[in-house]
Design a protein around this motif. Structure first.
Motif, PDB file in Angstrom:
ATOM      1  N   ARG A  47     118.915  79.521  51.608  1.00 15.37           N
ATOM      2  CA  ARG A  47     118.381  80.277  50.655  1.00 15.37           C
ATOM      3  C   ARG A  47     118.494  81.598  51.204  1.00 15.37           C
ATOM      4  N   GLN A  82     117.114  85.484  46.491  1.00 18.69           N
ATOM      5  CA  GLN A  82     115.700  85.986  46.265  1.00 18.69           C
ATOM      6  C   GLN A  82     115.772  86.967  45.158  1.00 18.69           C
ATOM      7  N   ASP A 216     109.627  79.762  46.084  1.00 17.25           N
ATOM      8  CA  ASP A 216     110.953  79.181  46.268  1.00 17.25           C
ATOM      9  C   ASP A 216     110.951  77.756  46.673  1.00 17.25           C
TER      10      ASP A 216
END
Ligand code: GLU
Length: 295
Positions: A47, A82, A216
């Motif tokens: 991520r 993000q 997340d």
């Protein structure tokens, strides 16, 4: 939360911020996530934590992919970035707002510093968070709502903060978590109030680390958070936000930090420990494993 069926594989993630080149500390994190996922028959996600648009750069993001490929770490695609999911963080913020748990905070860092200095000069010790920063003063919480709204409408710079006391009163007590890292293993209940009214939405970037990371981890079904001990102290805040937002709790594993020769935690600004530089010096991925103590 109902138990997940035994067939669901565990989900691990490596979540760097592209605000510098990865160093040996990141290598340890990434390799541990990779090794633990593999040992558990689990999945590995990458991520990209790039909400801080002022500090993140595309070349650092590309370097993350290059470094991981070199280390032999495969992760699932697509990779969540993000910066592409601000709506999800906003929705979480709105939920906390609807619960009456956040407030707009108008004091700049300089104003807080001045106030704290005045108080301390007058003899009272101001509480500090685990990073040593003064807790945000409670003054803004008593601004009447219409006045706060008028200030926002007039363009007054503000961030959104969690009313920690209210949030803790709502959940009853600090939520516990399972920690499997070598330093603090066990079921831990730590007080998030040591951080005071944490910031959940910045003025210069959307969201905040705390809010986006819990949103997340839940959205991606992360079951195991493996990261450095420098984030151990933040975990009670994450557990509190998960509880408030009704999100599942992953298992946490905080690993040791890799220290530089001067005994201090590595930082991205120390270019000489960047993985790319070590690679250019002729080190192999196995050398990196040795350097971080994994073989
Ligand atoms: N993005 C954070 C960092 O680079 C890590 C977040 C996490 O693992 O929870 O330090």
């Amino acid at each position: 939360m109902p138990e997940k069926p035994a067939t669901t594989p565990p989900v691990f993630r490596f979540a760097p911020s592209p605000n510098g080149y990865l160093h040996l500390g990141h290598a340890l994190s990434a390799l541990l996530n990779h090794d633990m996922a593999r040992a558990a028959g689990g999945r590995l996600l990458l991520r990209i934590e790039d909400i801080d648009i002022t500090r993140c750069r595309p070349e650092y993001e590309q370097a993350i992919h290059d470094d991981l490929a070199w280390l032999g770490i495969n992760y699932e695609r697509p990779v969540r970035r993000q910066s592409e999911h601000t709506d999800a963080y906003r929705e979480a913020l709105d939920r906390l707002a609807a619960m009456g748990l956040i407030y707009p905070a108008f004091m700049s860092r300089g104003e807080v510093k001045r106030l704290v200095a005045e108080e301390e000069a007058a003899g009272s010790e101001w509480p500090r968070d685990p990073d040593g920063a003064p807790l945000y003063p409670p003054l803004d919480k008593s601004i009447p709502k219409p006045e706060a709204e008028a200030r926002i409408a007039a363009g007054d710079q503000h961030v959104w903060r969690l009313d920690m006391a209210k949030a803790l009163a709502l959940v009853g007590k600090a939520p516990s978590f399972t920690e499997t890292g070598p330093t603090h293993a066990g079921t831990l209940t730590l007080d998030p109030a040591v951080w005071g009214d944490v910031m959940l939405w910045r003025w210069d970037a959307p969201s905040s680390y705390h809010l986006s990371v819990v949103v997340d981890d839940a959205l991606q079904g992360v079951t195991h958070v493996v990261r450095g001990l420098d984030l151990f102290a933040a975990t009670p805040v994450h557990r509190l936000l998960q509880t408030l937002l009704d999100l599942p709790a992953p298992i946490y594993h905080h690993h040791r930090l890799i220290l530089g020769e001067d005994g201090r935690k590595l930082s991205k600004s120390q270019g000489d420990t960047a993985l790319a530089a070590l690679r250019a010096d002729g080190l192999s991925p196995l050398d990196i494993r040795r350097r971080v103590g994994l073989v």
